[in-house]
Design an enzyme around this catalytic site. Sequence first.
Site, PDB file in Angstrom:
ATOM      1  N   SER A 180      59.483 -11.680 -21.806  1.00 18.05           N
ATOM      2  CA  SER A 180      59.122 -10.417 -22.427  1.00 18.05           C
ATOM      3  C   SER A 180      57.966 -10.590 -23.424  1.00 18.05           C
ATOM      4  O   SER A 180      56.912 -11.092 -23.054  1.00 18.05           O
ATOM      5  CB  SER A 180      60.373  -9.819 -23.082  1.00 18.05           C
ATOM      6  OG  SER A 180      60.232  -8.453 -23.247  1.00 18.05           O
ATOM      7  N   ASP A 433      63.206  -5.362 -12.790  1.00 15.90           N
ATOM      8  CA  ASP A 433      62.687  -5.014 -14.122  1.00 15.90           C
ATOM      9  C   ASP A 433      61.663  -3.892 -13.974  1.00 15.90           C
ATOM     10  O   ASP A 433      60.626  -4.078 -13.341  1.00 15.90           O
ATOM     11  CB  ASP A 433      62.024  -6.246 -14.748  1.00 15.90           C
ATOM     12  CG  ASP A 433      61.489  -5.970 -16.145  1.00 15.90           C
ATOM     13  OD1 ASP A 433      61.784  -4.890 -16.711  1.00 15.90           O
ATOM     14  OD2 ASP A 433      60.774  -6.846 -16.679  1.00 15.90           O
ATOM     15  N   HIS A 502      65.066  -7.958 -15.964  1.00 11.88           N
ATOM     16  CA  HIS A 502      64.138  -8.471 -16.977  1.00 11.88           C
ATOM     17  C   HIS A 502      64.495  -9.905 -17.394  1.00 11.88           C
ATOM     18  O   HIS A 502      63.615 -10.726 -17.620  1.00 11.88           O
ATOM     19  CB  HIS A 502      64.219  -7.518 -18.167  1.00 11.88           C
ATOM     20  CG  HIS A 502      63.204  -7.718 -19.233  1.00 11.88           C
ATOM     21  ND1 HIS A 502      61.887  -7.358 -19.075  1.00 11.88           N
ATOM     22  CD2 HIS A 502      63.308  -8.206 -20.489  1.00 11.88           C
ATOM     23  CE1 HIS A 502      61.222  -7.630 -20.198  1.00 11.88           C
ATOM     24  NE2 HIS A 502      62.063  -8.146 -21.067  1.00 11.88           N
TER      25      HIS A 502
END
Length: 524
Positions: A180, A433, A502
Amino acid sequence: MNVAAIYSFIHTLWAVPSLVFSHTARVSPDISHFAVHSLPNSSSLPTSWAGRLPVPQTPEGNSLFFWLFGAEDPAYDENLIIWFNGGPGCSSLIGLATGNGPVHFDGNSTRLAQNPHSWTKLGHVLYVDQPAGTGFSTASIPYPVSDNDRVTSDFYRWLQSFFTHFPNLRSKRVHLIGESWAGIYIPYFASAIVNGQDAFPINLHSISIGDGTIGNPAAMSTVTIGPYLRSQKNTLQIPDDVLAVFTEADRACGFDEAMNAANQYPPNGTIHIPGDPENLNYKRHAKRKLGDFVNHTCNSEPATADAVRTAIFNSTCQGPCATFSTAADYMTTVSASGAGKPCHDVYDIHSDCSAIDPLNQLASYFSHADVQNALNLRRPDDKSPPVSYSPCNSSTLTTLLSSTPPTPPAYHILPTLVTENNISLHVYSGEYDMLLNHFGTELALQNMTWNGRQGFSRKPQPFYNNDAAPARPCRDKETCAEAGIWASERGVTYHLFWGAGHTVFAKKASEMFAYVRDVVAGTR
Ligand SMILES: *[C@@H]1O[C@H](CO)[C@@H](O)[C@H](O)[C@H]1NC(C)=O
Ligand SMILES: *[C@@H]1O[C@H](CO)[C@@H](O)[C@H](O)[C@H]1NC(C)=O
Ligand SMILES: *[C@@H]1O[C@H](CO)[C@@H](O)[C@H](O)[C@H]1NC(C)=O
Ligand SMILES: *[C@@H]1O[C@H](CO)[C@@H](O)[C@H](O)[C@H]1NC(C)=O
Ligand SMILES: *[C@@H]1O[C@H](CO)[C@@H](O)[C@H](O)[C@H]1NC(C)=O
Ligand SMILES: *[C@@H]1O[C@H](CO)[C@@H](O)[C@H](O)[C@H]1NC(C)=O
Ligand SMILES: *[C@@H]1O[C@H](CO)[C@@H](O)[C@H](O)[C@H]1NC(C)=O
Ligand SMILES: *[C@@H]1O[C@H](CO)[C@@H](O)[C@H](O)[C@H]1NC(C)=O
């Protein structure tokens, strides 16, 4: 400030720490007070050390929390993995407790069970809560971290201090891995390390970034969300008339051309972002800050094709061609009203409302006094209440996302790390994601030039989960499941994992374990 300015800013810092550390390095500080002896409600742990270390040369009160695990398998003793969660402002204990650390929560309890896929079997693993103020780390008042330059210089100073406390780790092959917003952290940290190499050598081998913010925000979200929605149409349960509006927008806004260019192997020249979609093209001096982007102030709750069209083309709040914001708003609107997919999770479009929320478990477990005693954060005879642990600090997030000018995304600096510094770069994505979708990652990579050429010259090919038989690479579709697709050229790899969101290891622990094993062995 441009990237060159950041380099020179960082450069000016090098000389001072080297003076400080050159003499202290001979006598390493006592680390016995960092030993972790046992952990409440937990099965046995590998040898570990935890606590806070001050950030050198900053006002008192700035300290970063770390938890270091010794390598469990002597065959991997030469590796030091450093794991980073993103946010910005999220604690790296999230990764530890949700799938890459030696223990994880057992069901919906706050008991910890052993994790068979712990990365501690692949090297020494260091978890750090950073920047200051994140997780168990502390910050001076007023809050001192307002931009990424400070994040980077704090971490780099701290890392040197860490190595003087644990000098046996100095010579290990270092691998930075994170997800991320760590797509911003890691490349800048890696640059700091290689630029400071003469004054403070660190054996940095590889960096790995999962579902990371490596590209221009406009490219990673707005330009690519249309193709993503089409590819996940059934999972997202989007009706054809709504999907058709996104298709119309992709054509009208020029996103199709960018996507077609990214789909050429090898790509044919620089891939342009048309205009300033959603005011997110940071090169156009974003009028809209990333902080507003996550703040949902513009949500007009579009639920029909017409409302979606208006939100994309005619919102004065979201900026031009607002496909990403509209898609996110549409999904939350229809799921809240019961008209669409029952539960929408932008981090994993396959998760349903019955999923356990690990952040609650983390907040509950790590806020216990006995846990904080075990991690050397307070003395057992301390009568004051334990600190309340939050997995993510929203004020840190807002501060860093709102910093102006925005931090230049890492696609500027990754090519130098690969080409000039010989650092292996591994980029990976989870199929489910939606926040940082894989098409955006692929677009950023296909637009990058490293080791003399642009992008990958061959389309990614299937790879298989060979964790079941680590000694024998698996090449047989019949006996091994296809785990995703991958490409590897000139020191850069890209993997797309099927069935993961994710956080790839949360759902694909064994696939991710095999991946990290290959990363540290240098065979990916
Ligand atoms: C977030 O960080 C700030 C600055 O250190 C601190 O004042 C605040 O208490 C933190 N918030 C949480 C929820 O941890
Ligand atoms: C590649 O780009 C050049 C210049 O932009 C153009 O002339 C050429 O036709 C392109 N080639 C392909 C195969 O698209
Ligand atoms: C590709 O790189 C160029 C040069 O850095 C940049 O101007 C452009 O915006 C990039 N395109 C994408 C899709 O990120
Ligand atoms: C959200 O956006 C509004 C309007 O731009 C702004 O006033 C507010 O401060 C923002 N909130 C956060 C948490 O960024
Ligand atoms: C909405 O945006 C479209 C495309 O930019 C434009 O043609 C149209 O005139 C706009 N409509 C309104 C009511 O502003
Ligand atoms: C997990 O436990 C928490 C509190 O103990 C509870 O609020 C939550 O509903 C539980 N989640 C599930 C999926 O059972
Ligand atoms: C340990 O487990 C017990 C029983 O499940 C629970 O009451 C206690 O709160 C747990 N301790 C921690 C630190 O979570
Ligand atoms: C680059 O790194 C690889 C593997 O990490 C190593 O085999 C190679 O010798 C290095 N090349 C240079 C020029 O240092």
